[in-house]
Design a protein around this motif. Structure first.
Motif, PDB file in Angstrom:
ATOM      1  N   UNK A 146     -56.545  12.148  14.322  1.00 39.16           N
ATOM      2  CA  UNK A 146     -57.379  13.339  15.124  1.00 39.16           C
ATOM      3  C   UNK A 146     -58.764  12.650  15.745  1.00 39.16           C
ATOM      4  N   UNK A 147     -59.379  11.954  14.644  1.00 42.67           N
ATOM      5  CA  UNK A 147     -60.516  11.702  15.286  1.00 42.67           C
ATOM      6  C   UNK A 147     -60.452  10.822  16.345  1.00 42.67           C
ATOM      7  N   UNK A 148     -59.500  10.015  16.500  1.00 41.62           N
ATOM      8  CA  UNK A 148     -59.225   9.023  17.610  1.00 41.62           C
ATOM      9  C   UNK A 148     -58.743   9.849  18.735  1.00 41.62           C
ATOM     10  N   UNK A 149     -58.200  10.958  18.719  1.00 43.34           N
ATOM     11  CA  UNK A 149     -57.579  11.917  19.842  1.00 43.34           C
ATOM     12  C   UNK A 149     -58.920  12.702  20.212  1.00 43.34           C
ATOM     13  N   UNK A 150     -59.930  12.998  19.456  1.00 44.15           N
ATOM     14  CA  UNK A 150     -60.898  13.792  20.141  1.00 44.15           C
ATOM     15  C   UNK A 150     -61.901  12.636  20.728  1.00 44.15           C
ATOM     16  N   UNK A 151     -61.921  11.416  20.353  1.00 41.00           N
ATOM     17  CA  UNK A 151     -62.648  10.313  20.910  1.00 41.00           C
ATOM     18  C   UNK A 151     -62.158   9.925  22.395  1.00 41.00           C
ATOM     19  N   UNK A 152     -60.670  10.095  22.380  1.00 47.35           N
ATOM     20  CA  UNK A 152     -60.116   9.789  23.621  1.00 47.35           C
ATOM     21  C   UNK A 152     -60.288  11.123  24.526  1.00 47.35           C
ATOM     22  N   UNK A 153     -60.172  12.109  24.060  1.00 52.53           N
ATOM     23  CA  UNK A 153     -60.487  13.242  25.126  1.00 52.53           C
ATOM     24  C   UNK A 153     -61.818  13.351  25.638  1.00 52.53           C
ATOM     25  N   UNK A 154     -62.699  12.846  25.069  1.00 49.32           N
ATOM     26  CA  UNK A 154     -64.230  12.591  25.609  1.00 49.32           C
ATOM     27  C   UNK A 154     -64.299  11.339  26.482  1.00 49.32           C
ATOM     28  N   UNK A 155     -63.510  10.495  26.178  1.00 47.76           N
ATOM     29  CA  UNK A 155     -63.933   9.128  27.003  1.00 47.76           C
ATOM     30  C   UNK A 155     -62.693   8.764  28.123  1.00 47.76           C
ATOM     31  N   UNK A 156     -61.506   9.276  28.161  1.00 48.93           N
ATOM     32  CA  UNK A 156     -60.257   9.103  28.782  1.00 48.93           C
ATOM     33  C   UNK A 156     -59.582  10.591  28.926  1.00 48.93           C
ATOM     34  N   UNK A 157     -59.985  11.393  29.455  1.00 50.12           N
ATOM     35  CA  UNK A 157     -59.370  12.872  29.183  1.00 50.12           C
ATOM     36  C   UNK A 157     -57.933  12.790  30.024  1.00 50.12           C
ATOM     37  N   UNK A 158     -57.696  11.838  30.869  1.00 53.35           N
ATOM     38  CA  UNK A 158     -56.176  12.050  31.340  1.00 53.35           C
ATOM     39  C   UNK A 158     -55.165  11.162  30.819  1.00 53.35           C
ATOM     40  N   UNK A 159     -55.431  10.782  29.786  1.00 54.51           N
ATOM     41  CA  UNK A 159     -54.728   9.694  28.991  1.00 54.51           C
ATOM     42  C   UNK A 159     -53.491  10.423  28.503  1.00 54.51           C
ATOM     43  N   UNK A 160     -52.236   9.495  28.453  1.00 51.59           N
ATOM     44  CA  UNK A 160     -50.932  10.206  28.162  1.00 51.59           C
ATOM     45  C   UNK A 160     -50.720   9.934  26.632  1.00 51.59           C
ATOM     46  N   UNK A 161     -51.805   9.241  25.905  1.00 49.73           N
ATOM     47  CA  UNK A 161     -51.610   8.926  24.469  1.00 49.73           C
ATOM     48  C   UNK A 161     -52.428   9.820  23.587  1.00 49.73           C
ATOM     49  N   UNK A 162     -52.835  10.933  24.047  1.00 51.06           N
ATOM     50  CA  UNK A 162     -53.665  11.649  22.868  1.00 51.06           C
ATOM     51  C   UNK A 162     -52.812  12.619  22.239  1.00 51.06           C
ATOM     52  N   UNK A 163     -52.148  11.988  21.015  1.00 52.85           N
ATOM     53  CA  UNK A 163     -51.322  12.784  20.157  1.00 52.85           C
ATOM     54  C   UNK A 163     -51.677  12.336  18.519  1.00 52.85           C
ATOM     55  N   UNK A 164     -51.324  13.068  17.659  1.00 57.40           N
ATOM     56  CA  UNK A 164     -51.377  12.712  16.300  1.00 57.40           C
ATOM     57  C   UNK A 164     -49.847  13.153  15.676  1.00 57.40           C
ATOM     58  N   UNK A 165     -49.241  12.399  14.631  1.00 57.96           N
ATOM     59  CA  UNK A 165     -48.113  13.036  14.197  1.00 57.96           C
ATOM     60  C   UNK A 165     -48.113  12.829  12.516  1.00 57.96           C
ATOM     61  N   UNK A 166     -47.068  13.386  11.851  1.00 58.45           N
ATOM     62  CA  UNK A 166     -46.960  13.215  10.397  1.00 58.45           C
ATOM     63  C   UNK A 166     -45.732  12.656   9.842  1.00 58.45           C
ATOM     64  N   UNK A 167     -45.043  12.253  10.796  1.00 55.06           N
ATOM     65  CA  UNK A 167     -43.526  11.636  10.457  1.00 55.06           C
ATOM     66  C   UNK A 167     -43.502  10.221  10.099  1.00 55.06           C
ATOM     67  N   UNK A 168     -44.063   9.971   8.812  1.00 53.40           N
ATOM     68  CA  UNK A 168     -44.495   8.651   8.211  1.00 53.40           C
ATOM     69  C   UNK A 168     -43.363   8.185   7.650  1.00 53.40           C
ATOM     70  N   UNK A 169     -42.457   7.449   8.071  1.00 48.88           N
ATOM     71  CA  UNK A 169     -41.055   7.234   7.480  1.00 48.88           C
ATOM     72  C   UNK A 169     -41.332   6.582   6.232  1.00 48.88           C
ATOM     73  N   UNK A 170     -42.236   5.529   6.174  1.00 51.88           N
ATOM     74  CA  UNK A 170     -42.388   4.900   4.898  1.00 51.88           C
ATOM     75  C   UNK A 170     -42.848   5.727   3.653  1.00 51.88           C
ATOM     76  N   UNK A 171     -43.296   6.939   3.957  1.00 51.77           N
ATOM     77  CA  UNK A 171     -44.015   7.793   2.967  1.00 51.77           C
ATOM     78  C   UNK A 171     -43.190   9.211   2.740  1.00 51.77           C
ATOM     79  N   UNK A 172     -41.939   9.535   3.723  1.00 50.60           N
ATOM     80  CA  UNK A 172     -41.253  10.626   3.379  1.00 50.60           C
ATOM     81  C   UNK A 172     -40.743  11.031   2.083  1.00 50.60           C
ATOM     82  N   UNK A 173     -40.292   9.937   1.324  1.00 54.36           N
ATOM     83  CA  UNK A 173     -39.766  10.206  -0.142  1.00 54.36           C
ATOM     84  C   UNK A 173     -40.819  10.552  -1.103  1.00 54.36           C
ATOM     85  N   UNK A 174     -41.997  10.557  -0.604  1.00 52.11           N
ATOM     86  CA  UNK A 174     -43.237  11.020  -1.490  1.00 52.11           C
ATOM     87  C   UNK A 174     -43.762  12.138  -1.434  1.00 52.11           C
TER      88      UNK A 174
END
Length: 309
Positions: A146-174
């Motif tokens: 989330x902090x990375x997204x906010x930093x990108x919104x300030x520095x490069x607001x037309x980026x197509x990479x402003x996202x975060x997600x929670x589907x961490x495959x390695x930790x789903x079973x926990x």
């Protein structure tokens, strides 16, 4: 006169009742399901999309979002804030493991009173907030998405990479529950990176991708809290909240929510409330429930319905 945006939600409820695919689901309760839904809510005029055909406890929904933002995963801090919506999963695990038929009230009281008990039985595993704020890379380094997204919104607001997600495959079973709302992607229109101080630097929209959604209980909560997140992030990057777009995959109505759905369809939506933030904290971590000024909320009465675990 424009059609009330809540009818998007009611149309989905009606479709599920009349054409939903009847299925046996993970919980054993059974659902009526459909695949692929999109809802769009314009927030540019201050509207806060809190559904009105039944009372939505918007403070509880926002408190959950604020909890996600802390990166915490233990229900103790939620219970200290009088939020009980995550208790079902650790309670079920405790009952199954120990054989003790403890009530929810007594279980929650023990979580609050006994920190060691809370550490052992109150943790949900690496759920949402852990992945949003402390995603663990293979090199052992944590990533604050989330902090990375906010930093990108300030520095490069037309980026197509402003996202975060929670589907961490390695930790789903926990995880106590696999992430339902998985992907949060931001988009800036009318970008003005060099706007004068006090002038908006653009219009900020948020699209949330949700793999699975309980339309009766989950969706009203999710839309409300995601709108609150959009308002917070927009304030942090000097932009105007624009559009919240909610996209659902497996959208379903539990069979024990059919009566609730029929009641919803008998009610006419009322105007959405307005949302204003009373102050601007120094960072996304600084918001408190007292910062949210919601006015004009006049919903129909609440409808009680059971949670499927």
């Amino acid at each position: 006169m424009a059609r009330h945006p809540e009818y998007q939600y009611l149309d989905v409820v009606e479709h599920l009742l009349t054409k939903g695919d009847r299925r046996i689901d993970r919980t054993g309760v059974g659902t009526l399901a459909m695949f692929g839904v999109m809802l769009r809510f314009d927030m540019s005029n201050g509207d806060f999309p809190v559904y009105t055909t039944k009372r939505v406890y918007w403070k509880t929904a926002i408190k959950e979002m604020l909890w996600f933002l802390t990166g915490q995963t233990n229900i103790r801090s939620l219970l200290q804030d009088n939020v009980r919506i995550w208790s079902d999963w650790p309670l079920a695990k405790y009952r199954k493991t120990t054989g003790e038929d403890i009530s929810q009230d007594d279980f929650e009281a023990r979580i609050l009173a006994d920190e060691q008990f809370a550490l052992q039985w109150g943790d949900l595993g690496p759920v949402y907030g852990k992945q949003w704020r402390r995603w663990l890379g293979p090199d052992g380094r944590e990533h604050d998405q989330l902090a990375d997204v906010i930093a990108t919104l300030k520095s490069n607001p037309t980026s197509r990479r402003m996202l975060f997600h929670a589907w961490n495959v390695a930790e789903l079973d926990k995880m106590a529950l696999h992430p339902c709302h998985m992907t949060y992607q931001f988009f800036v229109s009318d970008s003005k990176p060099y706007a004068a101080i006090g002038e908006p630097k653009g219009k900020l929209s948020l699209m949330v991708g949700q793999r699975s959604n309980d339309i009766g209980l989950g969706n009203p909560f999710n839309v409300c809290q995601q709108a609150a997140l959009l308002a917070m992030v927009a304030q942090q990057v000097d932009m105007i909240p624009n559009e919240l777009i909610w996209a659902g995959g497996d959208v379903h109505l539990y069979l024990n929510h059919v009566e609730m759905a029929q009641t919803l369809l008998s009610r006419a939506p009322r105007p959405f409330p307005k949302l204003a933030l009373k102050r601007r904290p120094g960072s996304i971590d600084g918001y408190r429930i007292e910062d949210f000024d919601v006015t004009g909320y006049d919903p129909h009465p609440p409808i009680e319905a059971p949670v499927a675990v």
